[in-house]
Design a protein around this motif. Structure first.
Motif, short mmCIF file in Angstrom:
data_model
loop_
_atom_site.label_atom_id
_atom_site.label_comp_id
_atom_site.label_asym_id
_atom_site.label_seq_id
_atom_site.Cartn_x
_atom_site.Cartn_y
_atom_site.Cartn_z
N ASN A 71 -32.53 13.09 31.35
CA ASN A 71 -32.48 14.06 30.24
C ASN A 71 -31.08 14.54 29.83
OD1 ASN A 71 -32.00 15.78 32.35
ND2 ASN A 71 -33.55 17.30 31.82
N GLU A 101 -28.72 23.46 36.88
CA GLU A 101 -29.89 24.14 36.30
C GLU A 101 -29.70 24.34 34.79
OE1 GLU A 101 -30.50 27.66 38.64
OE2 GLU A 101 -31.19 26.50 40.37
N THR A 102 -28.49 24.75 34.42
CA THR A 102 -28.20 24.91 32.98
C THR A 102 -28.35 23.57 32.26
OG1 THR A 102 -26.55 26.54 33.63
CG2 THR A 102 -26.49 25.82 31.34
N GLN A 112 -30.12 21.08 33.03
CA GLN A 112 -31.51 20.63 32.92
C GLN A 112 -32.16 21.19 31.66
OE1 GLN A 112 -33.65 21.05 36.55
NE2 GLN A 112 -35.21 19.60 35.91
N LYS A 113 -31.78 22.43 31.32
CA LYS A 113 -32.35 23.07 30.12
C LYS A 113 -31.70 22.54 28.84
CE LYS A 113 -33.29 27.39 32.59
NZ LYS A 113 -32.26 28.09 33.36
N THR A 114 -30.38 22.35 28.90
CA THR A 114 -29.64 22.06 27.65
C THR A 114 -29.41 20.57 27.40
OG1 THR A 114 -27.53 22.20 28.82
CG2 THR A 114 -28.37 24.23 27.83
N GLY A 115 -29.46 19.77 28.47
CA GLY A 115 -29.11 18.35 28.31
C GLY A 115 -27.61 18.13 28.28
N LEU A 169 -30.72 14.30 36.97
CA LEU A 169 -30.92 14.62 35.55
C LEU A 169 -30.70 13.38 34.66
CD1 LEU A 169 -28.93 17.98 35.41
CD2 LEU A 169 -31.36 17.68 35.81
#
Length: 238
Positions: free
Chosen positions: A39, A11-12, A14-17, A36
């Motif tokens: 991204n 999840e982290t 996904q936000k940060t790449g 992922l």
């Protein structure tokens, strides 16, 4: 490591790449990462126990940096060579004996670290990489540097702590090579091509710990020319 922990990491990421999971005793590449694939820009799975990278590696189309230092890799999949955006690849401390045939297709690669593997030659595939800046092949089992090295585009080549006793004079033709590290090898002074001193771009030559005294190097033809480059470079960075 439980699934919930992995899920939190995903999840982290996904936000940060950025996906970083080091020193967790992983024995395989987390397949869930492929969710992922479009991204992730950075993956760091160093200090685990991964033995094989799956073909799905080829799906990480925007990946810029991949670190798998200190795992148990003995080979790399050809699919890895599809990563057209990859700029940094860190594979120190594995058990690699060679690189995939298509490795030269990693056209964006700038930094390659392969220290502490089981390479016996300087991989010819590296000569196809036009943007390479730093190549670290220290602590391998390389015995000679072949003629093909003349096409290498790197700015820095680290060959410290190998078993090198022969170097092709073609290394003097490397168009961008400024730093050549050959410390702790098996070089006799007579096997060091004088053209490295007189006719190359190399402005830092590190050769301590070979089979000759450093002061003997200073007596060679071309040493003055080398010192001019060395001094000029030093002033530039001072």
């Amino acid at each position: 490591m439980g699934n919930s922990a992995l899920k939190a990491h995903l999840e982290t990421a996904q936000k940060t790449g950025v996906f970083q999971l080091t020193g967790k005793g992983l024995s395989e590449f987390p397949e869930d990462l492929q969710k992922l694939a479009s991204n992730l820009r950075t993956i760091d799975l160093s200090n685990n126990k991964i033995e094989v990278l799956p073909p799905l590696m080829g799906k990480f189309s925007v990946l810029k940096s991949l670190a798998l230092n200190h795992n148990k890799l003995t080979a790399l999949p050809e699919e890895l060579c599809k990563l057209k955006k990859l700029e940094a690849l860190h594979l120190n401390g594995n058990q690699l004996t060679q690189l995939p045939a298509a490795f030269g297709q990693l056209s964006a690669l700038k930094t390659l670290s392969l220290s502490g593997n089981k390479l016996r030659t300087v991989p010819v595939q590296l000569c196809s990489l036009r943007h390479l800046d730093v190549v670290d092949l220290s602590r391998n089992q390389i015995q000679s540097v072949p003629d093909t090295v003349g096409d290498l585009q790197a700015i820095e080549l680290n060959l410290n702590q190998n078993q090198i006793s022969q170097i092709s004079s073609q290394i003097s033709y490397c168009p961008r090579l400024k730093v050549l590290r050959l410390e702790e090898n098996c070089l006799e002074l007579s096997m060091l091509p004088q053209s490295i001193l007189s006719d190359s771009q190399i402005s830092l030559l590190a050769v301590e710990g070979n089979l000759f005294e450093i002061k003997k190097l200073r007596e060679l033809d071309g040493y003055d020319k080398y010192m001019e480059r060395f001094t000029a470079t030093k002033k530039k960075f001072a």
